[in-house]
Design an enzyme around this catalytic site. Sequence first.
Site, PDB file in Angstrom:
ATOM      1  N   LYS A  78       0.888  -1.176   0.000  1.00 35.48           N
ATOM      2  CA  LYS A  78       0.000   0.000   0.000  1.00 35.48           C
ATOM      3  C   LYS A  78       0.919   1.217   0.000  1.00 35.48           C
ATOM      4  CE  LYS A  78      -3.456  -2.296   2.790  1.00 35.48           C
ATOM      5  NZ  LYS A  78      -3.923  -2.471   4.155  1.00 35.48           N
ATOM      6  N   GLY A  79       0.387   2.386  -0.175  1.00 36.28           N
ATOM      7  CA  GLY A  79       1.215   3.582   0.002  1.00 36.28           C
ATOM      8  C   GLY A  79       1.864   4.099  -1.258  1.00 36.28           C
ATOM      9  N   GLY A 119       8.434  -5.021  -7.710  1.00 33.51           N
ATOM     10  CA  GLY A 119       7.771  -5.669  -8.831  1.00 33.51           C
ATOM     11  C   GLY A 119       7.152  -4.632  -9.746  1.00 33.51           C
ATOM     12  N   ASP A 144       6.978 -14.094  -8.421  1.00 30.59           N
ATOM     13  CA  ASP A 144       6.132 -14.507  -9.554  1.00 30.59           C
ATOM     14  C   ASP A 144       6.889 -14.515 -10.887  1.00 30.59           C
ATOM     15  OD1 ASP A 144       4.145 -14.589  -7.698  1.00 30.59           O
ATOM     16  OD2 ASP A 144       2.832 -13.135  -8.665  1.00 30.59           O
ATOM     17  N   MET A 186       1.592 -19.595  -5.524  1.00 33.24           N
ATOM     18  CA  MET A 186       1.467 -18.194  -5.935  1.00 33.24           C
ATOM     19  C   MET A 186       1.729 -18.065  -7.430  1.00 33.24           C
ATOM     20  SD  MET A 186       2.756 -15.819  -2.814  1.00 33.24           S
ATOM     21  CE  MET A 186       1.635 -15.522  -1.438  1.00 33.24           C
ATOM     22  N   HIS A 289       2.040 -17.775   1.773  1.00 33.95           N
ATOM     23  CA  HIS A 289       3.231 -16.955   1.998  1.00 33.95           C
ATOM     24  C   HIS A 289       4.457 -17.744   2.424  1.00 33.95           C
ATOM     25  CE1 HIS A 289      -0.017 -14.056   1.843  1.00 33.95           C
ATOM     26  NE2 HIS A 289       0.890 -13.184   1.486  1.00 33.95           N
ATOM     27  N   LEU A 290       4.287 -19.047   2.692  1.00 30.68           N
ATOM     28  CA  LEU A 290       5.487 -19.865   2.937  1.00 30.68           C
ATOM     29  C   LEU A 290       6.446 -19.727   1.770  1.00 30.68           C
ATOM     30  CD1 LEU A 290       4.292 -23.349   4.254  1.00 30.68           C
ATOM     31  CD2 LEU A 290       5.728 -21.679   5.423  1.00 30.68           C
TER      32      LEU A 290
HETATM   33  O1  F6P Z   1       3.424 -10.643  -6.230  1.00 31.00           O
HETATM   34  C1  F6P Z   1       3.812 -11.622  -5.382  1.00 31.00           C
HETATM   35  C2  F6P Z   1       2.631 -12.202  -4.650  1.00 31.00           C
HETATM   36  O2  F6P Z   1       3.186 -13.179  -3.820  1.00 31.00           O
HETATM   37  C3  F6P Z   1       1.515 -12.756  -5.526  1.00 31.00           C
HETATM   38  O3  F6P Z   1       1.779 -14.005  -6.054  1.00 31.00           O
HETATM   39  C4  F6P Z   1       0.362 -12.757  -4.576  1.00 31.00           C
HETATM   40  O4  F6P Z   1      -0.865 -12.670  -5.254  1.00 31.00           O
HETATM   41  C5  F6P Z   1       0.601 -11.525  -3.773  1.00 31.00           C
HETATM   42  O5  F6P Z   1       1.984 -11.274  -3.814  1.00 31.00           O
HETATM   43  C6  F6P Z   1       0.115 -11.661  -2.346  1.00 31.00           C
HETATM   44  O6  F6P Z   1       0.248 -10.440  -1.715  1.00 31.00           O
HETATM   45  P1  F6P Z   1      -0.021 -10.224  -0.163  1.00 31.00           P
HETATM   46  O7  F6P Z   1       1.261 -10.515   0.558  1.00 31.00           O
HETATM   47  O8  F6P Z   1      -0.388  -8.811  -0.047  1.00 31.00           O
HETATM   48  O9  F6P Z   1      -1.105 -11.156   0.270  1.00 31.00           O
END
Ligand code: F6P
Length: 365
Positions: A78-79, A119, A144, A186, A289-290
């Site tokens: 964000k931001g 990114g 990604d 992801m 997120h792992l």
């Molecule tokens: O862009 C990397 C990424 O891991 C995507 O694959 C995924 O949709 C997004 O970030 C998840 O973001 P957040 O950490 O905000 O849930």
Amino acid sequence: MTTNNLRIVISTGGGDAPGLNAVIRAVVLAADKRGWHVFGSRNGYQGMLDTNQLVHLEPSAVYGIEELGGTIIGTTNKGNPFEYPVTSMTGEVTISDISSRVMENFNRMHFNAFIAVGGDGSLSIAHRFAGLGMPVIGVPKTIDNDLSGTVITFGMDTACVTATEALDKLKTTAKSHERVFVVELMGRYAGWIALESGLAGGADAILIPEIPYDIRKVADKILDIDVSGKKHAIVVVAEGAVPIDGGRTTKGESEAGRQEVVLGGIAERVARQLKELTGKDTRHLVLGHLQRGGSPTRFDRLLGTRFGAAAVRFIEQGKFDTMVALDPPVVKSIPLADAVSRMKGVPLDGDTIQTARDLSVCLGD
Ligand code: F6P
């Protein structure tokens, strides 16, 4: 521009990726070698909006961080200073362009260059600041791997190692129970992690955003392998994969100040449909997120280190509004505009897709 006593500011923005700290370390050490000073902007552009959130990064601050996941200066998705969510006294959120504050602080702090590690979102913002006159260098980061102009971004290799290990573990329990496991990895717009980890981990079906899938084709594949005697199956699905007759599976609306909607839930949906269509005992798992956590692999540390040192060299050479990019065997500089103008998906005519087809891995089409 003189290259004596330069003052560099670095930010890490967007989702974190293993290898960010290797970039920061390389920038600090390569800058220190030239007698320059590096400042970290905490949490993306926050340090540029509030200079109390700038941190002077001495070499001693970066010793040993190459092996650490995350980012020592923090990040946020964000931001965006061009579309910043401002909360009024009544709690109402409005979006404002406060980019001029970033420019003022950049000049007031006598900075000479800005290194934006991010990114597509963070680098698009950096490119807009370059348009306002800020000397900017971008460093491509995303697990990604969907940024154009560079063969690969750091972070993806570590994510794939984590995902492949998870698939290996799931195969043993899938086999014991003769189950189908649907694993969500992801990959918002691009299926690099799903395709490469799925192939390396022996998946039977791999669904990626680049190839809209027909769930009946996936079910047929599972029934085929069942008949052939293999009673378990692994289906890998990228979070951004889409069925031929629908859209992406999301977790709700976008949040104020956040560019992207949160994806999630496709594995559960695919698992439910496969259970209905095949009658097989089916489970789903979201690795989430792992994939972004943990110590970076040798590959990601080295790439991050090469990118960081190259960013400092490009500052010295005055190559601004550019992004460092891997074009083996070299790290080169390409226009930032080119990198952010289009997303880099998995090439459907590439060798990896062909390999999947040669091995009869179902891609859903
Ligand atoms: O862009 C990397 C990424 O891991 C995507 O694959 C995924 O949709 C997004 O970030 C998840 O973001 P957040 O950490 O905000 O849930």
